[in-house]
Design an enzyme around this catalytic site. Structure first.
Site, PDB file in Angstrom:
ATOM      1  CB  SER A  39      -0.902   0.022   1.240  1.00 23.32           C
ATOM      2  OG  SER A  39      -1.834  -1.022   1.200  1.00 23.32           O
ATOM      3  CG  HIS A  72      -2.746  -2.604  -3.415  1.00 20.21           C
ATOM      4  ND1 HIS A  72      -1.840  -3.615  -3.161  1.00 20.21           N
ATOM      5  CD2 HIS A  72      -2.953  -1.985  -2.233  1.00 20.21           C
ATOM      6  CE1 HIS A  72      -1.531  -3.610  -1.878  1.00 20.21           C
ATOM      7  NE2 HIS A  72      -2.203  -2.628  -1.291  1.00 20.21           N
ATOM      8  CG  HIS A  96      -4.921  -7.630   0.212  1.00 22.21           C
ATOM      9  ND1 HIS A  96      -4.902  -6.806  -0.890  1.00 22.21           N
ATOM     10  CD2 HIS A  96      -3.912  -7.218   1.028  1.00 22.21           C
ATOM     11  CE1 HIS A  96      -3.910  -5.934  -0.754  1.00 22.21           C
ATOM     12  NE2 HIS A  96      -3.297  -6.162   0.389  1.00 22.21           N
ATOM     13  CE1 TYR A  98      -8.662  -5.984   1.714  1.00 25.11           C
ATOM     14  CE2 TYR A  98      -6.798  -6.696   3.041  1.00 25.11           C
ATOM     15  CZ  TYR A  98      -7.358  -5.820   2.126  1.00 25.11           C
ATOM     16  OH  TYR A  98      -6.604  -4.788   1.623  1.00 25.11           O
ATOM     17  CD  GLU A  99      -8.300  -7.382  -2.796  1.00 19.99           C
ATOM     18  OE1 GLU A  99      -8.743  -6.801  -3.805  1.00 19.99           O
ATOM     19  OE2 GLU A  99      -7.114  -7.757  -2.681  1.00 19.99           O
ATOM     20  CB  ALA A 126       1.152  -0.064   4.616  1.00 17.46           C
ATOM     21  CG  MET A 232      -5.082  -6.643   7.192  1.00 17.00           C
ATOM     22  SD  MET A 232      -6.439  -5.550   6.666  1.00 17.00           S
ATOM     23  CE  MET A 232      -6.627  -4.526   8.145  1.00 17.00           C
ATOM     24  CB  SER A 233      -0.556  -8.373   2.710  1.00 19.41           C
ATOM     25  OG  SER A 233       0.438  -7.453   3.160  1.00 19.41           O
ATOM     26  CG  ASN A 256      -1.722   2.458  11.759  1.00 25.59           C
ATOM     27  OD1 ASN A 256      -1.493   1.789  10.764  1.00 25.59           O
ATOM     28  ND2 ASN A 256      -2.334   1.964  12.826  1.00 25.59           N
ATOM     29  CG  HIS A 290      -6.705   2.579   3.145  1.00 19.57           C
ATOM     30  ND1 HIS A 290      -5.795   1.577   3.354  1.00 19.57           N
ATOM     31  CD2 HIS A 290      -6.796   2.724   1.798  1.00 19.57           C
ATOM     32  CE1 HIS A 290      -5.362   1.104   2.200  1.00 19.57           C
ATOM     33  NE2 HIS A 290      -5.947   1.796   1.237  1.00 19.57           N
TER      34      HIS A 290
END
Length: 316
Positions: A39, A72, A96, A98-99, A126, A232-233, A256, A290
């Protein structure tokens, strides 16, 4: 659509590779290094030479999943990198879990990299910082991971083993190549980055399925388990890369700082008398966003580009 790793994944990866090579000049057909751009880090594609440079949209490659996430781009970029003109493949964007993609599809690009002849993969992402010593904008060179999703069954190697790629039970104690990590720290100093505000660390990445950012309690749990960053990746790609015998170097950009402190109780005297708007503002302090992730990525992109280019130039 395949739901788990199967013998057919090798055939699909081969078909994708044949299509890709048909679009590339001979000098780019066997990239030694693949770089996965996370990201906000798509600018890494600017590290390669302007000619020859070939871009292929994921949607135009047979069997490839498409990323739907902001930041992306969803394309392969092939070119030459560094003074040795090393052929590289950049994956600008990733699929991902989650997609809604299966783990088979999430890691498909890594399989294709193996068939293309990639020897080393550099994975970037990220991530949220769990370690209180990490600041936004810092870079973390990963030295281990917690595969939370994999431990409960969502594992990229679940299903029949694909012998063309690797063995049934691959070890992961050496997943994060020590030589590559050593070269990273040397490159950081050689570039003079040790004299600036942005710092480099080593740490443990916790992979969670997403797409929600973690709760305060979840962040505390992950920190207690030993995680320094969370995202998440990346981990599925690393597992498949190591299964395929590809050397791995991975970086997290801290975009963050995760909120570890427990939220206020409803009967906390400190919040009595606050309006609804004041309560919302109080609870949202430190909440991940995000857009902030993408902005932090843009600011750190130049340092990340220089670091990756130096490491690849040192390798070949």
């Amino acid at each position: 659509m395949a739901t788990l790793a199967s013998p057919g994944v090798y055939q699909r990866a081969t078909e994708s590779t044949l299509h890709i090579r048909s679009k590339l000049p001979e000098v780019l057909q066997n990239p030694k290094v693949a770089i996965v751009c996370g990201s906000g880090l798509g600018g890494l594609a600017e590290t390669i030479e302007p000619e020859p440079k070939i871009e292929l949209a994921y949607g135009d490659i047979p069997h490839f999943p498409q990323s739907t996430v902001q930041g992306h781009a969803g394309k392969f970029v092939f070119g030459l990198l560094g003074p040795q003109k090393t052929p590289v493949a950049l994956l600008v964007g990733r699929a991902h879990f989650y997609e809604g993609h299966t783990m088979d599809l999430v890691t498909f690009a890594t399989r294709v990299c193996k068939v293309l002849g990639v020897e080393t993969i550099i994975v970037t992402n990220a991530a949220g910082g769990l370690n209180p010593d990490f600041a936004v904008g810092d870079i973390v060179c990963l030295n281990d991971h917690l595969n939370l999703a994999g431990l409960v069954g969502m594992h990229p190697l679940r299903g029949p083993n694909v012998e063309e790629f690797g063995v049934r039970f691959p070890p992961l104690s050496d997943a994060y190549d020590l030589d590559l990590r050593s070269r990273t720290h040397k490159a950081w100093k050689a570039l003079g980055f040790d004299r600036q505000k942005r710092r480099i660390h080593e740490g443990v990445y916790a992979f969670v399925a997403g797409p929600t950012y973690e709760t305060r309690a979840e962040c505390r749990m992950l920190r207690t388990l030993g995680a320094d960053v969370v995202g998440m990746s990346t981990v599925p790609e690393i597992v498949v890369a190591r299964h395929s015998g590809i050397r791995v170097l991975a970086f997290s950009l801290v975009t963050n700082c995760a909120v570890l402190k427990a939220g206020s109780r409803g009967d906390d005297p400190a919040i009595l008398g606050m309006s609804k708007a004041e309560l919302d503002a109080h609870l949202s302090k430190g909440r991940a966003n995000h857009e902030e992730v993408l902005e932090a990525g843009r600011e750190a992109a130049k340092d990340m580009q220089a670091l990756v280019k130096h490491i690849v130039s040192d390798l070949y």
